[in-house]
Design an enzyme around this catalytic site. Sequence first.
Site, mmCIF file in Angstrom:
data_model
loop_
_atom_site.group_PDB
_atom_site.id
_atom_site.type_symbol
_atom_site.label_atom_id
_atom_site.label_comp_id
_atom_site.label_asym_id
_atom_site.label_seq_id
_atom_site.Cartn_x
_atom_site.Cartn_y
_atom_site.Cartn_z
ATOM 1 C CE1 TYR A 153 -4.866 -7.575 3.957
ATOM 2 C CE2 TYR A 153 -7.119 -7.186 4.655
ATOM 3 C CZ TYR A 153 -5.819 -6.751 4.545
ATOM 4 O OH TYR A 153 -5.462 -5.512 5.017
ATOM 5 C CE LYS A 157 -4.059 -7.290 7.554
ATOM 6 N NZ LYS A 157 -2.705 -6.866 7.981
HETATM 7 P P1 NAD Z 1 0.451 -0.419 1.060
HETATM 8 O O1 NAD Z 1 0.287 -1.432 -0.014
HETATM 9 O O2 NAD Z 1 0.360 1.014 0.724
HETATM 10 O O3 NAD Z 1 1.812 -0.656 1.859
HETATM 11 C C1 NAD Z 1 2.257 -1.943 2.226
HETATM 12 C C2 NAD Z 1 3.781 -1.932 2.292
HETATM 13 O O4 NAD Z 1 4.209 -3.247 2.706
HETATM 14 C C3 NAD Z 1 4.425 -1.652 0.931
HETATM 15 O O5 NAD Z 1 5.389 -0.622 1.046
HETATM 16 C C4 NAD Z 1 5.048 -2.979 0.542
HETATM 17 O O6 NAD Z 1 6.223 -2.879 -0.240
HETATM 18 C C5 NAD Z 1 5.352 -3.575 1.924
HETATM 19 N N1 NAD Z 1 5.524 -5.028 1.853
HETATM 20 C C6 NAD Z 1 4.743 -5.927 1.208
HETATM 21 N N2 NAD Z 1 5.260 -7.158 1.317
HETATM 22 C C7 NAD Z 1 6.398 -7.052 2.064
HETATM 23 C C8 NAD Z 1 7.356 -7.978 2.514
HETATM 24 N N3 NAD Z 1 7.264 -9.273 2.213
HETATM 25 N N4 NAD Z 1 8.394 -7.527 3.261
HETATM 26 C C9 NAD Z 1 8.508 -6.208 3.562
HETATM 27 N N5 NAD Z 1 7.608 -5.268 3.155
HETATM 28 C C10 NAD Z 1 6.570 -5.689 2.409
HETATM 29 O O7 NAD Z 1 -0.676 -0.814 2.151
HETATM 30 P P2 NAD Z 1 -1.296 -0.018 3.408
HETATM 31 O O8 NAD Z 1 -2.696 0.287 3.084
HETATM 32 O O9 NAD Z 1 -0.378 1.040 3.901
HETATM 33 O O10 NAD Z 1 -1.330 -1.240 4.450
HETATM 34 C C11 NAD Z 1 -0.452 -1.385 5.545
HETATM 35 C C12 NAD Z 1 -0.989 -2.469 6.465
HETATM 36 O O11 NAD Z 1 -2.294 -2.097 6.925
HETATM 37 C C13 NAD Z 1 -1.145 -3.835 5.812
HETATM 38 O O12 NAD Z 1 -0.839 -4.859 6.731
HETATM 39 C C14 NAD Z 1 -2.617 -3.877 5.475
HETATM 40 O O13 NAD Z 1 -3.079 -5.196 5.364
HETATM 41 C C15 NAD Z 1 -3.199 -3.144 6.653
HETATM 42 N N6 NAD Z 1 -4.530 -2.578 6.449
HETATM 43 C C16 NAD Z 1 -4.762 -1.630 5.497
HETATM 44 C C17 NAD Z 1 -6.041 -1.106 5.341
HETATM 45 C C18 NAD Z 1 -6.376 -0.053 4.311
HETATM 46 O O14 NAD Z 1 -7.583 0.279 4.172
HETATM 47 N N7 NAD Z 1 -5.424 0.517 3.600
HETATM 48 C C19 NAD Z 1 -7.077 -1.561 6.164
HETATM 49 C C20 NAD Z 1 -6.811 -2.528 7.120
HETATM 50 C C21 NAD Z 1 -5.525 -3.019 7.261
#
Ligand code: NAD
Length: 252
Positions: A153, A157
């Site tokens: 990951y 990123k």
């Molecule tokens: P989440 O798991 O709640 O949502 C992720 C969404 O992406 C889900 O609805 C899932 O179905 C969709 N998804 C996954 N694979 C897919 C694919 N192949 N095609 C289409 N859709 C797909 O996660 P989140 O926390 O809302 O994260 C959103 C983004 O933010 C991600 O890129 C994550 O890496 C990043 N992020 C999150 C955090 C955190 O603390 N939550 C921190 C840094 C970065």
Amino acid sequence: MSDSPRVAVVTGSARGIGAATAQRLAADGFAVAVLDLDESAVASTVDVIGSHGGRALAVGADVSDPEQVTAAVNQITTELGAPTVLVNNAGVTRDNLLFKMTVDDWDTVVNVHLRGSFLMTRAVQKHMVDARFGRIVNISSTSALGNRGQSNYSTVKAGLQGFTKTLAIELGKFGVTANCVAPGFIVSDMTKATADRLGADWDTYLATRAKQTPVGRAGQPQDIAHAVSFLVSDGAGFVSGQVIYVAGGPKA
Ligand code: NAD
């Protein structure tokens, strides 16, 4: 700009950060393609946008699949209009210490984040170039700086940051900007799954993470949506190739 609203695509917007971002961009006046793996899973995001008077289209696609990406962008262009704003947000984690990480853990994370962002951006950029306007926001993470158990990951990123800077250089002359938002700890299903994996009670985990954060709280999906809203705005046209850490404190 014509009278019809600009069209924004937010990937992974069934829930979490993507859902909040889709709702925010709709409130900002964009017509929003709400894209996730399963079209039926985005119904709640689409309904919320509709109930506030916004325009949204439900789109089912796996961003790591070239044919599904092409079909999705064609559908969006036909049913909503040519997209000129793209938020590459879809993401997954497959955390493990390096010695336990499988090839599948590695490939799944690389494919969704890197291949997915590449395919979506390649499919949408033509519309941005034609319009001589575009905004690309890639969702990175503080994990880009290194995080135990996340060699896959943190690699993707960090990779998204390099991808973004190259997009900014290649597409700038067409009025297209590309930037990263790099969230810190945000309350979502993804971080709830992390707490589960660590065997931690969610409330205790949340309180600990909040205490470690300079502003004294965990982030909410709306915190990230707010930063994206700025970067895709008309006025942000001179901000390109940047990484904005939205983490409640300095992370870079
Ligand atoms: P989440 O798991 O709640 O949502 C992720 C969404 O992406 C889900 O609805 C899932 O179905 C969709 N998804 C996954 N694979 C897919 C694919 N192949 N095609 C289409 N859709 C797909 O996660 P989140 O926390 O809302 O994260 C959103 C983004 O933010 C991600 O890129 C994550 O890496 C990043 N992020 C999150 C955090 C955190 O603390 N939550 C921190 C840094 C970065």
